[in-house]
Motif scaffolding. Structure first.
Motif, PDB file in Angstrom:
ATOM      1  N   GLY A   1     -16.379  20.680  -2.974  1.00 59.48           N
ATOM      2  CA  GLY A   1     -16.594  20.109  -4.296  1.00 59.48           C
ATOM      3  C   GLY A   1     -17.024  21.167  -5.290  1.00 59.48           C
ATOM      4  N   PRO A   2     -17.373  20.752  -6.502  1.00 59.70           N
ATOM      5  CA  PRO A   2     -17.801  21.713  -7.532  1.00 59.70           C
ATOM      6  C   PRO A   2     -18.973  22.569  -7.082  1.00 59.70           C
ATOM      7  CG  PRO A   2     -17.370  19.573  -8.523  1.00 59.70           C
ATOM      8  CD  PRO A   2     -17.299  19.377  -7.037  1.00 59.70           C
ATOM      9  N   MET A   3     -18.868  23.853  -7.396  1.00 60.17           N
ATOM     10  CA  MET A   3     -19.954  24.806  -7.151  1.00 60.17           C
ATOM     11  C   MET A   3     -20.145  25.580  -8.445  1.00 60.17           C
ATOM     12  SD  MET A   3     -18.675  26.183  -3.423  1.00 60.17           S
ATOM     13  CE  MET A   3     -18.179  25.030  -2.123  1.00 60.17           C
ATOM     14  N   ILE A   4     -20.793  24.924  -9.414  1.00 58.05           N
ATOM     15  CA  ILE A   4     -20.815  25.467 -10.777  1.00 58.05           C
ATOM     16  C   ILE A   4     -22.207  25.853 -11.226  1.00 58.05           C
ATOM     17  CG2 ILE A   4     -18.714  24.340 -11.582  1.00 58.05           C
ATOM     18  CD1 ILE A   4     -20.435  22.087 -12.688  1.00 58.05           C
TER      19      ILE A   4
ATOM     20  N   VAL B   1      -9.594  21.293   1.363  1.00 60.87           N
ATOM     21  CA  VAL B   1      -9.207  20.718   0.078  1.00 60.87           C
ATOM     22  C   VAL B   1     -10.278  21.070  -0.938  1.00 60.87           C
ATOM     23  CG1 VAL B   1      -8.657  18.597  -1.170  1.00 60.87           C
ATOM     24  CG2 VAL B   1      -8.002  18.828   1.233  1.00 60.87           C
ATOM     25  N   ALA B   2      -9.897  21.743  -2.018  1.00 61.78           N
ATOM     26  CA  ALA B   2     -10.898  22.279  -2.943  1.00 61.78           C
ATOM     27  C   ALA B   2     -10.728  21.723  -4.348  1.00 61.78           C
ATOM     28  CB  ALA B   2     -10.815  23.808  -2.987  1.00 61.78           C
ATOM     29  N   ASP B   3     -11.840  21.358  -4.936  1.00 66.86           N
ATOM     30  CA  ASP B   3     -11.922  20.956  -6.332  1.00 66.86           C
ATOM     31  C   ASP B   3     -11.671  22.168  -7.237  1.00 66.86           C
ATOM     32  OD1 ASP B   3     -13.254  18.706  -8.252  1.00 66.86           O
ATOM     33  OD2 ASP B   3     -13.994  20.680  -8.843  1.00 66.86           O
ATOM     34  N   LEU B   4     -11.247  21.901  -8.478  1.00 63.72           N
ATOM     35  CA  LEU B   4     -11.006  22.985  -9.433  1.00 63.72           C
ATOM     36  C   LEU B   4     -12.248  23.858  -9.611  1.00 63.72           C
ATOM     37  CD1 LEU B   4      -9.073  24.196 -11.663  1.00 63.72           C
ATOM     38  CD2 LEU B   4     -10.291  22.710 -13.265  1.00 63.72           C
ATOM     39  N   LEU B   5     -13.441  23.277  -9.504  1.00 62.66           N
ATOM     40  CA  LEU B   5     -14.684  23.991  -9.771  1.00 62.66           C
ATOM     41  C   LEU B   5     -15.304  24.589  -8.518  1.00 62.66           C
ATOM     42  CD1 LEU B   5     -16.206  21.421 -12.287  1.00 62.66           C
ATOM     43  CD2 LEU B   5     -14.860  23.467 -12.798  1.00 62.66           C
ATOM     44  N   ALA B   6     -14.553  24.608  -7.416  1.00 63.10           N
ATOM     45  CA  ALA B   6     -15.032  25.233  -6.181  1.00 63.10           C
ATOM     46  C   ALA B   6     -14.604  26.693  -6.155  1.00 63.10           C
ATOM     47  CB  ALA B   6     -14.477  24.502  -4.961  1.00 63.10           C
ATOM     48  N   HIS B   7     -15.476  27.550  -5.668  1.00 66.21           N
ATOM     49  CA  HIS B   7     -15.193  28.985  -5.690  1.00 66.21           C
ATOM     50  C   HIS B   7     -14.025  29.357  -4.780  1.00 66.21           C
ATOM     51  CE1 HIS B   7     -15.889  33.285  -5.912  1.00 66.21           C
ATOM     52  NE2 HIS B   7     -16.835  33.083  -6.803  1.00 66.21           N
ATOM     53  N   CYS B   8     -13.765  28.543  -3.748  1.00 59.55           N
ATOM     54  CA  CYS B   8     -12.696  28.869  -2.805  1.00 59.55           C
ATOM     55  C   CYS B   8     -11.346  28.305  -3.216  1.00 59.55           C
ATOM     56  CB  CYS B   8     -13.059  28.337  -1.420  1.00 59.55           C
ATOM     57  SG  CYS B   8     -13.331  26.554  -1.380  1.00 59.55           S
ATOM     58  N   ARG B   9     -11.234  27.718  -4.386  1.00 58.53           N
ATOM     59  CA  ARG B   9     -10.018  27.012  -4.810  1.00 58.53           C
ATOM     60  C   ARG B   9      -8.736  27.834  -4.597  1.00 58.53           C
ATOM     61  NH1 ARG B   9      -8.295  21.923  -7.494  1.00 58.53           N
ATOM     62  NH2 ARG B   9      -6.534  22.480  -8.772  1.00 58.53           N
ATOM     63  N   PRO B  10      -8.683  29.110  -5.010  1.00 55.90           N
ATOM     64  CA  PRO B  10      -7.405  29.830  -4.865  1.00 55.90           C
ATOM     65  C   PRO B  10      -6.924  29.962  -3.425  1.00 55.90           C
ATOM     66  CG  PRO B  10      -8.860  30.976  -6.396  1.00 55.90           C
ATOM     67  CD  PRO B  10      -9.685  29.924  -5.714  1.00 55.90           C
ATOM     68  N   SER B  11      -7.832  29.865  -2.454  1.00 56.92           N
ATOM     69  CA  SER B  11      -7.459  30.052  -1.046  1.00 56.92           C
ATOM     70  C   SER B  11      -7.418  28.737  -0.282  1.00 56.92           C
ATOM     71  CB  SER B  11      -8.451  31.003  -0.374  1.00 56.92           C
ATOM     72  OG  SER B  11      -8.478  32.251  -1.038  1.00 56.92           O
ATOM     73  N   ALA B  12      -7.370  27.610  -0.999  1.00 53.49           N
ATOM     74  CA  ALA B  12      -7.418  26.291  -0.366  1.00 53.49           C
ATOM     75  C   ALA B  12      -6.277  25.431  -0.883  1.00 53.49           C
ATOM     76  CB  ALA B  12      -8.764  25.629  -0.659  1.00 53.49           C
ATOM     77  N   LEU B  13      -6.189  24.204  -0.391  1.00 54.69           N
ATOM     78  CA  LEU B  13      -5.250  23.227  -0.952  1.00 54.69           C
ATOM     79  C   LEU B  13      -5.752  22.806  -2.328  1.00 54.69           C
ATOM     80  CD1 LEU B  13      -4.557  20.960   2.170  1.00 54.69           C
ATOM     81  CD2 LEU B  13      -3.150  22.829   1.288  1.00 54.69           C
ATOM     82  N   GLN B  14      -4.907  22.986  -3.363  1.00 58.50           N
ATOM     83  CA  GLN B  14      -5.311  22.700  -4.729  1.00 58.50           C
ATOM     84  C   GLN B  14      -4.739  21.373  -5.230  1.00 58.50           C
ATOM     85  OE1 GLN B  14      -5.579  26.043  -7.474  1.00 58.50           O
ATOM     86  NE2 GLN B  14      -4.795  27.437  -5.917  1.00 58.50           N
TER      87      GLN B  14
ATOM     88  N   THR C   1      -5.610  18.735 -11.441  1.00 54.72           N
ATOM     89  CA  THR C   1      -4.343  18.343 -10.836  1.00 54.72           C
ATOM     90  C   THR C   1      -3.288  19.433 -10.960  1.00 54.72           C
ATOM     91  OG1 THR C   1      -4.805  16.019 -11.364  1.00 54.72           O
ATOM     92  CG2 THR C   1      -2.523  16.593 -10.862  1.00 54.72           C
ATOM     93  N   PHE C   2      -3.122  19.985 -12.166  1.00 53.00           N
ATOM     94  CA  PHE C   2      -2.019  20.918 -12.431  1.00 53.00           C
ATOM     95  C   PHE C   2      -2.420  22.386 -12.418  1.00 53.00           C
ATOM     96  CE2 PHE C   2      -0.201  16.993 -13.998  1.00 53.00           C
ATOM     97  CZ  PHE C   2       1.135  17.126 -13.707  1.00 53.00           C
ATOM     98  N   GLY C   3      -3.709  22.673 -12.449  1.00 52.98           N
ATOM     99  CA  GLY C   3      -4.149  24.062 -12.524  1.00 52.98           C
ATOM    100  C   GLY C   3      -4.098  24.757 -11.180  1.00 52.98           C
ATOM    101  N   ARG C   4      -3.551  25.942 -11.158  1.00 54.98           N
ATOM    102  CA  ARG C   4      -3.485  26.755  -9.954  1.00 54.98           C
ATOM    103  C   ARG C   4      -4.245  28.055 -10.221  1.00 54.98           C
ATOM    104  NH1 ARG C   4      -2.878  22.677  -8.792  1.00 54.98           N
ATOM    105  NH2 ARG C   4      -1.161  21.537  -7.858  1.00 54.98           N
ATOM    106  N   LEU C   5      -5.469  28.114  -9.748  1.00 52.94           N
ATOM    107  CA  LEU C   5      -6.265  29.317  -9.960  1.00 52.94           C
ATOM    108  C   LEU C   5      -5.726  30.473  -9.126  1.00 52.94           C
ATOM    109  CD1 LEU C   5      -9.900  27.870  -9.910  1.00 52.94           C
ATOM    110  CD2 LEU C   5      -8.581  28.597 -11.898  1.00 52.94           C
ATOM    111  N   ARG C   6      -5.661  31.638  -9.740  1.00 52.27           N
ATOM    112  CA  ARG C   6      -5.283  32.851  -9.022  1.00 52.27           C
ATOM    113  C   ARG C   6      -6.510  33.411  -8.298  1.00 52.27           C
ATOM    114  NH1 ARG C   6      -3.496  33.651 -14.333  1.00 52.27           N
ATOM    115  NH2 ARG C   6      -5.149  35.186 -14.688  1.00 52.27           N
TER     116      ARG C   6
END
Length: 556
Positions: free
Chosen positions: A221-224, A250-263, A401-406
């Motif tokens: 979840g979010p880690m903000i 499965v990572a939320d947009l605000l999770a630090h691991c988002r780029p390396s997880a299911l987005q 939903t649509f954002g793909r963090l690098r």
């Protein structure tokens, strides 16, 4: 000890507790505080005259720097203007240090101007509240200054896992402008915090809860609370845990691991059938942005374990049956989970691939950009910088939903209390803290709510992507959209002319057709180089709502 020496010593204690930045809204009553902040060699002090903007700007600084930031103001209603930022900081556990000047006791309840009851004004929204005043003399049983220890305790409370904003109220007397302030004398005490680690038998007990799970999932979840530090360590540990165990992450947009997880957690939550419901969930961080993902968590047919440093409950579904108060990174690094069945990994992988294909299809062709989701995904992909701040409205949901963090890219949001207040000011503070250009993605209503920040908040490296869609369009996704007073009471469209706003406040402005991806990329690249730029994306709200509804009907 003079009043100036007393205040200087308090400020030095805040610096020893980790503060390196201060945001000051000046006034005559807070003159001793202002002078002490300016004089301290280890503090960088900025002046913002609007206390509400100052509060959110400091919130952004504190989150992005991962350290306490001092907020100082004069007495009276100035203090009350901090409240919106304080309640956000409390929920997000961000360490703001509220240093408020006050009238002395003899002027309280006496009709004195600019005087109110400031003790306790923030109630339960601060983790520590105290009043520190220069005493005429110390009791003979107190040989050393007691306020040194109280400041150290207050700063430790602010920075704890379950920390957040603290309030130190300082009644000061005239004369307020001494000739000089002497440096602090003896060094105040310090408090050290250690990590909380689960012993090996407790780790084994956690792993045993998941024995026999056939459809296990890791949720981030979010880690903000901070841009790096704790969140970065937890994100890296989660990616490693997923690799060791084979559990889908499965990572939320605000999770630090988002780029390396299911987005694509939002899309998974919308479509998952009975055979794609998890039977074991290990959840790190706060509640995800996506309501469909939260409903999917709530459908879990087995144990749901949440890791919550500080022990605060962070599951609004009440699906969690075990809450763990421990350092998240250390727990993830030390935990050996049972391996996920290969068939389950393939099953979730296939659903995620289908979601990615559908979302990519929505972003194909000019007509696809009639609604906000694909356009914001394209904007994130085009932004050359590492950090974006997203308004807590339709924008955060669409980008989730649509954002793909690098890799290396992060998204931030004032998500704690689900408000749009102070979005621009917070983003300006974050931009100042990271020292590089930052993109703020806001709706027109969020921008209208924070126009003062365009004037008052230092924002030289900020770029604002303004979604001009006629007000609070998030409410169109709720049942009240059919109410006869829907537009007037809920959408509340504002007659905001973005070009005129930019011209009046000294910002550059460029309007971009949402379907013109090349022009959008050029505008964002120019803003990245020049700063203080507003990029406007205009949508017809009726057309956008229809396109959004049609897309999700097809996905389901």
């Amino acid at each position: 000890m003079s009043q100036a020496e007393f205040v200087a010593r308090l400020v030095d204690g805040l610096v020893r507790g980790g503060a390196r930045r201060a945001v000051l809204s000046p006034g005559y009553r807070c003159a001793p505080i202002s002078l002490a902040l300016r004089a301290h060699a280890e503090l960088r002090c900025e002046v913002i005259v609007d206390e509400r903007v100052a509060g959110f700007y400091a919130l952004g600084l504190a989150r992005a720097r991962g350290e306490p930031v001092i907020l100082a103001c004069t007495s009276g209603s100035a203090v009350a203007n901090y409240l919106p930022a304080v309640v956000e900081a409390q929920r997000a556990r961000i360490p703001l240090v509220l240093l408020t000047a006050d009238r002395p006791p003899e002027l309280q309840r006496a009709g004195a101007a600019q005087t109110m009851a400031q003790r306790g004004v923030f109630a339960d929204f601060v983790v520590w509240a105290d009043e520190l005043a220069e005493p005429p003399a110390l009791d003979e049983d107190v040989p050393r200054a007691p306020w040194d220890a109280r400041v150290a305790q207050a700063m430790a409370a602010a920075r704890a896992d379950d920390g957040g904003p603290i309030h130190l109220n300082l009644p000061v007397r005239k004369p307020l402008l001494p000739e000089a302030a002497s440096p602090p004398r003896a060094a105040p005490p310090r408090l050290l915090r250690g990590r909380r680690s689960l012993p090996s038998d407790a780790l084994a007990e956690v792993a045993a809860r998941f024995a026999g799970a056939q459809r296990p999932v890791l949720v981030a979840g979010p880690m903000i609370r901070a841009l790096d530090g704790e969140a970065a360590a937890t994100g890296a540990a989660l990616v490693d845990l997923a690799a060791r165990s084979g559990w889908p992450l499965v990572a939320d947009l605000l999770a630090h691991c988002r780029p390396s997880a299911l987005q694509v957690g939002d899309a998974i939550g919308r479509r998952a059938g009975p055979e794609e419901v998890a039977d074991a969930i290990l959840w790190f961080g706060d509640a995800p942005v996506s309501a469909p993902l939260m409903r999917w968590i709530g459908r879990c047919e087995g144990p749901v374990v949440q890791v919550s440093p500080g022990g605060a409950w962070r599951d609004p579904t009440f699906a969690v049956d075990l809450m763990i108060d421990a350092d998240a990174a250390e727990l993830a690094a030390g935990l050996e989970l049972p391996l996920a069945p290969p068939a389950w990994r393939r099953q979730i992988g296939a659903l995620a691939q289908a979601a990615e294909a559908a979302l990519a299809g929505a972003a194909t062709g000019r007509a696809s950009f009639n609604w906000e989701g694909p356009a914001l995904g394209a904007a994130l992909a085009a932004w050359p910088g590492a950090v974006v701040h997203v308004a807590n409205s339709t924008a955060i949901r669409d980008l989730d939903t649509f954002g793909r963090l690098r890799p290396g890219q992060r998204a931030l949001c004032n998500r704690g209390l689900n408000g749009i207040d102070g979005t621009v000011a917070t983003a300006a503070g974050e931009a100042a803290a990271i020292g590089e250009p930052l993109l703020a993605i806001v709706g027109d209503l969020a921008l209208a709510h924070d126009l003062g920040a365009l004037v008052h908040a230092p924002a030289t490296s900020l770029v604002i992507l303004a979604v001009d869609n006629g007000g609070g369009q998030i409410f169109r996704q709720l049942p009240l959209r059919d109410h006869p007073d829907f537009d007037e009471l809920f959408v509340t469209p504002t007659p905001l002319d973005l070009a005129a706003v930019a011209a009046a406040t000294g910002w550059s402005y460029v309007a971009v057709d949402p379907g013109d991806g090349l022009r959008l990329a050029e505008a964002l690249a120019t803003g990245y180089e020049c700063g203080r730029t507003i990029v406007g994306l205009r949508f017809d709200p009726e057309v956008a709502a229809a396109a959004r509804g049609e897309f999700w009907r097809q996905w389901r």
